[in-house]
Motif scaffolding. Structure first.
Motif, PDB file in Angstrom:
ATOM      1  N   ASP A  95       0.901  -1.136   0.015  1.00 15.78           N
ATOM      2  CA  ASP A  95      -0.071  -0.025  -0.065  1.00 15.78           C
ATOM      3  C   ASP A  95       1.016   1.444  -0.057  1.00 15.78           C
ATOM      4  O   ASP A  95       0.233   2.404   0.182  1.00 15.78           O
ATOM      5  CB  ASP A  95      -0.795  -0.084   1.192  1.00 15.78           C
ATOM      6  CG  ASP A  95      -0.165   0.231   2.544  1.00 15.78           C
ATOM      7  OD1 ASP A  95       0.975   0.098   2.478  1.00 15.78           O
ATOM      8  OD2 ASP A  95      -0.851   0.042   3.423  1.00 15.78           O
ATOM      9  N   GLY A  96       2.239   1.199  -0.066  1.00 15.27           N
ATOM     10  CA  GLY A  96       2.944   2.381  -0.062  1.00 15.27           C
ATOM     11  C   GLY A  96       3.604   2.757   1.068  1.00 15.27           C
ATOM     12  O   GLY A  96       4.442   3.569   1.235  1.00 15.27           O
ATOM     13  N   LEU A  97       3.188   1.999   2.130  1.00 15.80           N
ATOM     14  CA  LEU A  97       3.841   2.473   3.435  1.00 15.80           C
ATOM     15  C   LEU A  97       5.037   1.757   3.897  1.00 15.80           C
ATOM     16  O   LEU A  97       5.356   0.740   3.413  1.00 15.80           O
ATOM     17  CB  LEU A  97       2.744   2.456   4.481  1.00 15.80           C
ATOM     18  CG  LEU A  97       1.500   3.545   4.186  1.00 15.80           C
ATOM     19  CD1 LEU A  97       0.636   3.483   5.672  1.00 15.80           C
ATOM     20  CD2 LEU A  97       2.044   4.945   4.178  1.00 15.80           C
ATOM     21  N   THR A 112       9.263   9.027   1.708  1.00 12.07           N
ATOM     22  CA  THR A 112       8.708   9.319   0.335  1.00 12.07           C
ATOM     23  C   THR A 112       9.218  10.639  -0.056  1.00 12.07           C
ATOM     24  O   THR A 112       9.840  10.755  -1.029  1.00 12.07           O
ATOM     25  CB  THR A 112       7.068   9.239   0.233  1.00 12.07           C
ATOM     26  OG1 THR A 112       6.852   7.795   0.632  1.00 12.07           O
ATOM     27  CG2 THR A 112       6.691   9.542  -1.091  1.00 12.07           C
ATOM     28  N   ALA A 113       8.989  11.775   0.999  1.00 13.02           N
ATOM     29  CA  ALA A 113       9.578  12.925   0.392  1.00 13.02           C
ATOM     30  C   ALA A 113      11.070  13.027   0.138  1.00 13.02           C
ATOM     31  O   ALA A 113      11.560  13.652  -0.890  1.00 13.02           O
ATOM     32  CB  ALA A 113       9.327  13.961   1.757  1.00 13.02           C
ATOM     33  N   GLY A 114      11.669  12.279   0.782  1.00 10.82           N
ATOM     34  CA  GLY A 114      13.296  12.278   0.569  1.00 10.82           C
ATOM     35  C   GLY A 114      13.567  11.528  -0.826  1.00 10.82           C
ATOM     36  O   GLY A 114      14.415  11.899  -1.493  1.00 10.82           O
ATOM     37  N   ILE A 115      12.697  10.469  -1.011  1.00  9.58           N
ATOM     38  CA  ILE A 115      13.025   9.835  -2.408  1.00  9.58           C
ATOM     39  C   ILE A 115      12.458  10.737  -3.318  1.00  9.58           C
ATOM     40  O   ILE A 115      13.396  11.089  -4.580  1.00  9.58           O
ATOM     41  CB  ILE A 115      12.177   8.800  -2.299  1.00  9.58           C
ATOM     42  CG1 ILE A 115      12.662   7.503  -1.426  1.00  9.58           C
ATOM     43  CG2 ILE A 115      12.086   8.134  -3.834  1.00  9.58           C
ATOM     44  CD1 ILE A 115      11.957   6.208  -1.290  1.00  9.58           C
ATOM     45  N   ILE A 116      11.359  11.561  -3.318  1.00  8.49           N
ATOM     46  CA  ILE A 116      11.279  12.627  -4.389  1.00  8.49           C
ATOM     47  C   ILE A 116      12.251  13.724  -4.496  1.00  8.49           C
ATOM     48  O   ILE A 116      12.817  14.179  -5.675  1.00  8.49           O
ATOM     49  CB  ILE A 116       9.716  13.299  -4.230  1.00  8.49           C
ATOM     50  CG1 ILE A 116       8.721  12.160  -4.217  1.00  8.49           C
ATOM     51  CG2 ILE A 116       9.533  14.247  -5.070  1.00  8.49           C
ATOM     52  CD1 ILE A 116       7.526  12.660  -3.689  1.00  8.49           C
ATOM     53  N   ARG A 117      12.729  14.190  -3.417  1.00  8.54           N
ATOM     54  CA  ARG A 117      13.952  15.271  -3.167  1.00  8.54           C
ATOM     55  C   ARG A 117      15.401  14.587  -3.959  1.00  8.54           C
ATOM     56  O   ARG A 117      15.879  15.421  -4.746  1.00  8.54           O
ATOM     57  CB  ARG A 117      14.235  15.602  -2.053  1.00  8.54           C
ATOM     58  CG  ARG A 117      12.976  16.486  -1.416  1.00  8.54           C
ATOM     59  CD  ARG A 117      13.296  16.941  -0.142  1.00  8.54           C
ATOM     60  NE  ARG A 117      14.271  17.585   0.055  1.00  8.54           N
ATOM     61  CZ  ARG A 117      14.551  19.036  -0.280  1.00  8.54           C
ATOM     62  NH1 ARG A 117      13.441  19.548  -0.770  1.00  8.54           N
ATOM     63  NH2 ARG A 117      15.747  19.713  -0.401  1.00  8.54           N
ATOM     64  N   MET A 124       8.412   3.861  -7.009  1.00  7.73           N
ATOM     65  CA  MET A 124       8.278   3.869  -5.558  1.00  7.73           C
ATOM     66  C   MET A 124       7.901   5.134  -4.621  1.00  7.73           C
ATOM     67  O   MET A 124       7.161   5.038  -3.855  1.00  7.73           O
ATOM     68  CB  MET A 124       9.888   3.435  -5.053  1.00  7.73           C
ATOM     69  CG  MET A 124      10.122   3.268  -3.651  1.00  7.73           C
ATOM     70  SD  MET A 124      11.886   3.302  -3.523  1.00  7.73           S
ATOM     71  CE  MET A 124      12.291   3.010  -1.562  1.00  7.73           C
ATOM     72  N   ALA A 125       8.163   6.376  -5.234  1.00 10.10           N
ATOM     73  CA  ALA A 125       7.588   7.503  -4.755  1.00 10.10           C
ATOM     74  C   ALA A 125       6.039   7.541  -4.855  1.00 10.10           C
ATOM     75  O   ALA A 125       5.351   8.162  -4.093  1.00 10.10           O
ATOM     76  CB  ALA A 125       8.435   8.823  -5.363  1.00 10.10           C
ATOM     77  N   ASP A 126       5.701   7.162  -6.166  1.00  8.13           N
ATOM     78  CA  ASP A 126       4.190   7.192  -6.492  1.00  8.13           C
ATOM     79  C   ASP A 126       3.224   6.547  -5.487  1.00  8.13           C
ATOM     80  O   ASP A 126       2.328   6.957  -5.132  1.00  8.13           O
ATOM     81  CB  ASP A 126       4.147   6.990  -8.125  1.00  8.13           C
ATOM     82  CG  ASP A 126       4.608   7.813  -8.867  1.00  8.13           C
ATOM     83  OD1 ASP A 126       4.614   9.167  -8.501  1.00  8.13           O
ATOM     84  OD2 ASP A 126       4.789   7.562 -10.143  1.00  8.13           O
ATOM     85  N   LEU A 127       3.931   5.213  -5.108  1.00 11.41           N
ATOM     86  CA  LEU A 127       3.178   4.527  -4.319  1.00 11.41           C
ATOM     87  C   LEU A 127       3.362   4.731  -3.038  1.00 11.41           C
ATOM     88  O   LEU A 127       2.071   4.612  -2.098  1.00 11.41           O
ATOM     89  CB  LEU A 127       3.907   2.982  -4.453  1.00 11.41           C
ATOM     90  CG  LEU A 127       3.140   1.754  -3.556  1.00 11.41           C
ATOM     91  CD1 LEU A 127       2.117   1.747  -4.031  1.00 11.41           C
ATOM     92  CD2 LEU A 127       4.107   0.536  -3.954  1.00 11.41           C
ATOM     93  N   GLY A 128       4.326   5.604  -2.519  1.00 10.18           N
ATOM     94  CA  GLY A 128       4.195   6.064  -1.232  1.00 10.18           C
ATOM     95  C   GLY A 128       3.387   7.341  -1.148  1.00 10.18           C
ATOM     96  O   GLY A 128       2.634   7.297  -0.009  1.00 10.18           O
ATOM     97  N   ILE A 129       3.258   7.952  -2.237  1.00  8.91           N
ATOM     98  CA  ILE A 129       2.227   9.009  -1.803  1.00  8.91           C
ATOM     99  C   ILE A 129       0.820   8.577  -1.930  1.00  8.91           C
ATOM    100  O   ILE A 129      -0.059   9.234  -1.272  1.00  8.91           O
ATOM    101  CB  ILE A 129       2.500  10.199  -3.178  1.00  8.91           C
ATOM    102  CG1 ILE A 129       3.762  10.967  -3.179  1.00  8.91           C
ATOM    103  CG2 ILE A 129       1.348  11.279  -3.475  1.00  8.91           C
ATOM    104  CD1 ILE A 129       3.781  11.982  -2.050  1.00  8.91           C
ATOM    105  N   GLN A 130       0.481   7.634  -2.526  1.00  4.91           N
ATOM    106  CA  GLN A 130      -0.809   7.073  -2.666  1.00  4.91           C
ATOM    107  C   GLN A 130      -1.000   6.457  -1.106  1.00  4.91           C
ATOM    108  O   GLN A 130      -1.979   6.724  -0.866  1.00  4.91           O
ATOM    109  CB  GLN A 130      -0.895   6.005  -3.671  1.00  4.91           C
ATOM    110  CG  GLN A 130      -2.273   5.478  -3.792  1.00  4.91           C
ATOM    111  CD  GLN A 130      -3.354   6.149  -4.271  1.00  4.91           C
ATOM    112  OE1 GLN A 130      -2.969   6.686  -5.342  1.00  4.91           O
ATOM    113  NE2 GLN A 130      -4.082   6.608  -3.375  1.00  4.91           N
ATOM    114  N   GLY A 131       0.155   5.928  -0.506  1.00  2.00           N
ATOM    115  CA  GLY A 131      -0.276   5.354   0.694  1.00  2.00           C
ATOM    116  C   GLY A 131      -0.367   6.517   1.762  1.00  2.00           C
ATOM    117  O   GLY A 131      -1.397   6.257   2.871  1.00  2.00           O
ATOM    118  N   ILE A 132       0.145   7.361   1.644  1.00  2.00           N
ATOM    119  CA  ILE A 132       0.218   8.555   2.712  1.00  2.00           C
ATOM    120  C   ILE A 132      -1.253   9.308   2.330  1.00  2.00           C
ATOM    121  O   ILE A 132      -1.943   9.580   3.415  1.00  2.00           O
ATOM    122  CB  ILE A 132       1.215   9.858   2.311  1.00  2.00           C
ATOM    123  CG1 ILE A 132       2.458   8.953   2.561  1.00  2.00           C
ATOM    124  CG2 ILE A 132       0.945  10.914   3.153  1.00  2.00           C
ATOM    125  CD1 ILE A 132       3.665   9.847   1.989  1.00  2.00           C
TER     126      ILE A 132
END
Length: 372
Positions: free
Chosen positions: A271-273, A294-299, A313-321
């Motif tokens: 689920d991204g978390l 997730t923020a660190g990966i995008i940055r 990986m970042a997209d999935l993280g944002i969805q989970g958040i």
């Protein structure tokens, strides 16, 4: 996730953050240190009013949102927050109470009485250098606030905690850059390298929560999610000004960051978390650490340190958040303040409830997603 959905989520999380209010600080006087460590149940942490690390991280997320909008929409909130704390009187100086200075440094040029705030920041930077207790090898000892007494401290003697990079070192680094103070800059750089030296696990690319020079070990040897996230996000904020580093130091930190994020790739849930103990799927999923990771990966992608293979990986993280945000903007699945633990059960036993830093770290992740 469309920008329209992300903006709606962002506004809801922001509104919840600035209306968190205060907490029943008096009740902390009846909580034993043992109970506070075991459960994370410290009331001063739960609102937005106190001058400590949860609120400091909260303010920083709000400042990043303000930067995204490119205006000064939260300036009145910031001014009222800092002034009300000054009138009340600041708590003890320590690592965690340094966190609010990071945002103050960002906004003080726009505040009345700028000189007063500038002097406060300079004094705090000097205090970190000259008066903060140090570990062996000159590490920043992770001194924290007393429980039930805001003027007291818990020394955590001879202990390095990964949290320190975000709570204090980042502020010192940015102070050094602003004022071209080589003492502040070089000390911040050294602290990053020292924390990597003692907290990084070379066999799996993850970070331990802490290290004790007295014990000569990493306590319970646990790979705590939010602890790792302080590095994942904090080091990309540090590396915004990587041209100020020597080529070898920059290379060392960047390669460590890449290996670290590669390790995280294998630990992300469907689920991204991420789980509160990163390598223990039986531990609960935790949203604040997941947001900072997730923020660190995008940055990292934006800075060119990570390649495009990390985008999914970042997209999935944002969805989970986003899925962890309630209709009223409350960020769910956030663990309370977490002291150093000697086993996995300690981290699993920390209570889950809305926190200022949970709101803030979700804000930062959403802002980073909107900037893409």
């Amino acid at each position: 996730m469309t920008n329209e959905v992300l903006l709606r989520k962002t506004e809801a999380v922001m509104d919840k953050l600035i209306h968190l209010g205060g907490a029943d600080y008096e009740s902390d006087k009846s909580i034993s240190l043992e109970e506070a460590i075991r459960t994370g149940n410290v009331n001063r942490d739960f609102g937005i009013e106190e001058w400590d690390w949860p609120q400091g991280v909260g303010l920083f997320g709000l400042s990043m949102l303000q930067d995204y909008y490119g205006d000064k929409r939260f300036l009145d909130f910031f001014e009222n927050w800092y002034e009300s704390n000054l009138k009340r009187g600041l708590p003890s100086r320590n690592i965690n109470t340094t966190a609010p200075y990071l945002t103050l440094l960002q906004i003080m040029d726009y505040l009345p009485e700028k000189e007063k705030y500038e002097q406060m920041c300079k004094e705090q930077a000097d205090w970190l250098i000259r008066e903060l207790p140090k570990t062996k090898e000159g590490g920043f000892q992770h001194v924290t606030s007393g429980i039930g007494n805001r003027n007291a401290v818990i020394l955590n003697e001879s202990e390095l905690w990964l949290d320190t990079i975000f709570m204090a070192v980042l502020f010192l680094w940015r102070m050094g850059l602003r004022y071209q103070n080589e003492t502040w800059k070089s000390e911040a750089e050294y602290q990053v390298l020292l924390h990597i030296k003692y907290l990084y696990n070379k066999t799996n690319g993850l970070f331990y929560h802490g290290f004790s020079f007295n014990r000569a070990d990493n306590f319970g040897g646990v790979f705590w999610c939010r602890g790792n996230s302080w590095f994942t996000l904090g080091i990309t904020l540090f590396l915004e000004n990587r041209d100020e580093l020597t080529a070898s130091t920059r290379r060392y930190i960047e390669t460590t960051f890449r290996t670290h994020t590669e390790a995280l790739r294998e630990l992300q849930a469907q689920d991204g978390l991420y789980h509160t103990i990163l390598d223990d799927p039986e531990s609960y999923e935790e949203a604040s650490g997941s947001a900072a990771i997730t923020a660190g990966i995008i940055r990292g992608i934006r800075l060119g340190i990570l390649d495009d293979s990390f985008k999914s990986m970042a997209d999935l993280g944002i969805q989970g958040i986003a899925d962890s945000i309630a209709e009223d903007g409350t960020v769910l699945k956030v663990s309370a303040g977490t002291a150093m633990g000697m086993n996995s059960e300690h981290y699993k036993g920390i209570q889950v409830r809305p926190m200022a830093y949970g709101q803030s770290l979700a804000l930062i992740a959403l802002c980073e997603a909107l900037r893409r």
